[in-house]
Structures are given as C-alpha cells and as structure tokens.
Design an enzyme around this catalytic site. Structure first.
Site, PDB file in Angstrom:
ATOM      1  CB  CYS A   1      -3.513   9.626  11.997  1.00 18.67           C
ATOM      2  SG  CYS A   1      -3.643   9.198  10.279  1.00 18.67           S
TER       3      CYS A   1
ATOM      4  CG  ASP B   1       2.706   1.246   9.523  1.00 21.26           C
ATOM      5  OD1 ASP B   1       3.030   1.477   8.341  1.00 21.26           O
ATOM      6  OD2 ASP B   1       2.463   2.137  10.346  1.00 21.26           O
TER       7      ASP B   1
ATOM      8  CE  LYS C   1      -1.739   1.582   4.032  1.00 22.41           C
ATOM      9  NZ  LYS C   1      -1.408   2.982   4.325  1.00 22.41           N
ATOM     10  CG  ASN C   2       2.221   2.703   3.527  1.00 22.33           C
ATOM     11  OD1 ASN C   2       1.086   3.087   3.258  1.00 22.33           O
ATOM     12  ND2 ASN C   2       2.580   2.350   4.750  1.00 22.33           N
TER      13      ASN C   2
ATOM     14  NE  ARG D   1       0.685  10.189  10.414  1.00 20.84           N
ATOM     15  CZ  ARG D   1       0.300   9.190   9.601  1.00 20.84           C
ATOM     16  NH1 ARG D   1      -0.942   8.771   9.614  1.00 20.84           N
ATOM     17  NH2 ARG D   1       1.159   8.665   8.742  1.00 20.84           N
TER      18      ARG D   1
ATOM     19  NE  ARG E   1      -8.126   5.413   4.542  1.00 19.50           N
ATOM     20  CZ  ARG E   1      -7.795   6.632   4.983  1.00 19.50           C
ATOM     21  NH1 ARG E   1      -8.430   7.153   6.014  1.00 19.50           N
ATOM     22  NH2 ARG E   1      -6.813   7.313   4.420  1.00 19.50           N
TER      23      ARG E   1
END
Ligand code: EPZ
Length: 423
Positions: A117, A309, A22-23, A122, A401
C-alpha cells in the site's frame, strides 16, 4: 477519469445512515467459502472492493448474485481448489483471506500476493507463521503464495503484533484443524468479532473473539458439515468516524445512525476532548462542534484505541484547530504520505517518522490534490469541506473502493461536492 470538485465552508447538519463495515465484509465474504450451504450476506456496502471480492468468489467457483444493492447470495458448494491469481485477487489485499479458507477446506490454497500500500510495506509473515504452526507448508513463487497441509492440527499461536489480517486468516484455517488452536495477542477489532460470529453461525466453535485470546475447537478437517444461512454485517465504525470528523471540521451538527456506539468510544472521547458535544443514543451518535475547538494529541492504537484508519482524517481536522497537536501512528510504519497534499491546502504539518506535529491555521484553502490511498483521499475530502474555495481531488478510485457514494451522502448533509469527468 473522474474527480471530485469540493466547494468548502458549508456547515454539515442532519442525519446520516452508516453502511455495513467494509473490513468486516471483506472477511465474511471469503468466510462463506467455509460454509456447507448457500449464504445470504446482508448490509454489504456497495463499494468497489466488495464488487471485486464478488468476482474473486465467482472465479473460485461460487454462484454469487446480488439480491439487492446491499445483499449477496453466495453458494460455495461448487468451489474447488483454484489458484487465485486473477486480476481481482491481485487488486485487493483482503484476497489473502482465501488462503485461510481454502487451506482449511481443501488442505491447499494459492493466492497472488497482495500489493503493497502507499503506507509502507505490508508483509504477511504473521499469516504464514500461523499457517505453518497448523502444519502447513508455505512457499511464495512468482508472486503467488502456495499453502499445503496433509492435515491441519490445532496449535498455540502467539502473534508478535495484534494483526487483524493474521488473526482472521488463522481463524479461517483453524476452524477445520484437528484439535484446539489458541491465538494469543489476537486482534480485537469489531470486524474480527463479526467474522468469528459468522463462522460460529455456520457451525464453527470459536470462543473469545474480541479478547486477545481466541480459542478455536477445530471441526477435524472438515469431517463436521458446516451450515449456510443469512447473516448481517456490522456497521462501519470507520465510516461513522469519518462523518463525525466531517461534522467537527465544518462546525456542524450531524447524527450518525445505525451504528454501535461502543465501537466509537475512542473517537467520541477525542472529539469531546476537542470541545465537541458528543451525545450517544442506542444506535446513533450526534456530534456538535463548538465554536472553538481545542488542539489534542492523537495516538493510533489497535482496537479499542484510536483507529489508524481515521488518522488521516484526524490530521485534516487538527490542521484547522488553533494551537499545536501531535499525531502518532503506531500501527503502520509510515502512514503520512497524504500530508504533502494537505500542505498544498495550507496545512502546517511536520512529519518525523511515525509522528506528525500539526500547527493549526485559520483557514485551509482549496487546491488541486490527489489521493494516494483510500483514507488519504478521505482526509483530503475532509479538508476540502472546510477549505475556502474549490478543492479538486484526483484518483478518487481509491475513495470509491471504501466509501459508497461519498459525495452524495456528504451533500445530503449540506456539502457542495460535484463528481466531474475529466479527459
Ligand atoms: C486491516 O489491515 C484493515 N484492512 C486496514 O484497513 C487497517 O488499517 C488495519 O487492519 C489495522 O486496523 C482490512 O481489514 C481489509 P494488520 P491488515 O495486519 O489486516 C503489520 C482501510 O483503510 N503486519 O492489523 O493488513 C502491518 O504491516 C485499511 O480500510 C506484519 O508486519 O492490518 C502493520 O504495520 C487500510 N506482518 C500492522 O502489522 C503481517 O503478517 C497491522 O497490520 C501482518 C501485519
């Protein structure tokens, strides 16, 4: 609204193919704006954040179309300067990469500030510092970040923290600067390397990605035409780690496939320390949980340290391991909001600032819980897999997501998870 109904205590076993990262995808997609011709990006995860980014690119003037579930064709040649203040840009933090790409390409850019978040503020001050070092003027008005530069000139940039986002955003702008930019204390995450590899693939000149010093020889404000082409995103190390931890918490035996084992070293080492048997092959890792797992201490670090994460999922796992474990979060200022939800399942965790002391319990018990962000949601699913009885998870939009069909894929390993609609 949908919820996940998780009936726990099933032992997970079998093989699972890991999706694209994803990132990495959320960085390569905006990097396509720097291309001079159409690109095809393969191995994209089919998740909401990616669909959201496709909308961002389309609204910026790209012609974007999915060629299959995991591959996207994007033609950026029709893109012009656009203020990216539409809903899809506000919805995902990674939309700020449009700043670097557009600033490099057009000398100006404007994007809605990312929302905060659920784990602390952030800021994007490191990003702004980088753009200003390259000669840009940056102002924030009415929640929009405006950047403008008559000319971008390469410069030395030192990052106070090895920020993934700032490293990538500066890369995206610096490739079109005149002269050389040197980023010191750069982030070394695999997705930073992936976006640098993509930019080099389309014609940029970036050296040292993956180390803490990255040199970018600029294309002199776009005077050198960039190419297009077909590029494949790297596997998702966080998704791989998620399934490895799910194997451990259920006493299972799971092989995660289509991965780069080197990216998983910190996770493999920690699971071995807990008495799991972890066997690496060329592009897969097999995790077998032992009967009795050992408590360990976990400290999140920038890559190649233990990934922040995976901290919430690690906490869920340690909640079921007899003894005391200590988890320290060094990357974000406060990333333990999910602990109160784990406590509803019987976890015994004491949080103080950036540290959580976890006392293992014999059994977590299913409860109605709610996700507060993507990885918090995944932590609660992980706990639900091991808990007695049923866990009902709300706010699963967060999980969707970042994870493609998480219920279906865990069920393929023997979990019992149902996606239900509630009024
Ligand atoms: C990326 O966020 C990831 N998101 C995050 O993954 C991940 O947790 C994080 O990197 C760390 O690995 C994406 O790639 C889309 P940072 P990013 O800049 O770039 C502070 C997930 O679940 N900071 O490395 O925002 C910041 O507050 C998400 O997939 C500043 O102070 O992370 C944090 O404390 C969650 N000023 C630390 O640095 C800045 O200008 C690390 O942030 C930028 C960051």
């Amino acid at each position: 609204m949908e919820q996940l109904l998780i009936r726990g205590q099933n032992r997970l076993s079998g093989n699972i193919d890991i999706n694209g990262a994803k990132n990495a995808a959320l960085a390569v997609l905006p990097a396509v704006l720097c291309a001079g011709e159409a690109c095809i990006i393969d191995n994209l995860p089919a998740i909401d954040d990616i669909h959201c980014y496709i909308d961002v690119l389309t609204r910026l003037g790209c012609r974007a179309e999915l060629v299959d579930t995991h591959a996207l064709r994007v033609d950026p040649t029709g893109v012009g300067y656009t203020v990216a203040d539409f809903d899809s840009a506000k919805k995902i933090r990674a939309s700020y990469y449009v700043l670097g790409a557009m600033l490099g390409k057009f000398g100006k850019a404007a994007v809605a500030l990312p929302g905060g978040c659920n784990f602390g503020s952030r800021p994007i001050d490191f990003h702004i510092k980088g753009f200003e070092a390259l000669g840009a003027k940056v102002v924030i008005e009415h929640g929009i970040v405006y950047c403008q530069a008559d000319e971008l000139v390469g410069a030395p940039i030192y990052l106070d923290f090895a920020s993934v986002g700032a490293t990538i955003n500066i890369l995206l702008a610096a490739i079109n600067a005149r002269g050389q930019t040197v980023i010191e204390n750069a982030a070394k995450e695999p997705h930073v390397v992936d976006v640098a590899n993509f930019l080099n693939f389309i014609g940029a000149d970036i050296r040292g990605a993956g180390t803490n010093v990255i040199r970018i020889n600029g294309l002199d404000n776009g005077k050198i035409k960039m190419r297009g082409g077909e590029y494949t995103i790297i596997p998702d190390m966080i998704e791989a780690g998620t399934f490895m931890i799910a194997a451990a918490i259920t006493g299972g035996d799971v092989c995660v496939k289509n991965i780069i084992p080197k990216h998983m070293h910190s996770v493999s080492a920690k699971l071995r320390e807990m008495n799991c048997v972890v066997e690496e092959d060329e592009d897969s890792i097999r995790v077998r949980a032992s009967e009795l797992l050992s408590p360990v201490n976990v400290e999140t670090q920038v890559y190649p340290g233990f990934p922040t994460d995976l901290q919430p999922q690690a906490c869920a796992l340690l909640s079921t391991v007899q003894g005391q474990s200590i988890v320290r979060e060094t990357v974000f200022e406060s990333r333990f909001q999910y602990v109160s939800e784990l406590e509803r399942m019987g976890a015994r965790i004491t949080v103080s600032g950036r540290q959580a002391v976890v006392l293992g319990v014999d059994n977590l018990t299913g409860a109605d819980v709610s996700a507060t962000d993507l990885r918090a949601g995944m932590s609660l699913i992980t706990a639900g897999l091991a808990a007695t009885g049923e866990t009902r998870l709300s706010n699963i939009n967060y999980v969707d997501r970042g994870y493609e069909d998480i219920a279906g894929r865990l069920n393929s390993l023997g979990a019992d998870i149902e996606r239900i609609s509630v009024l």
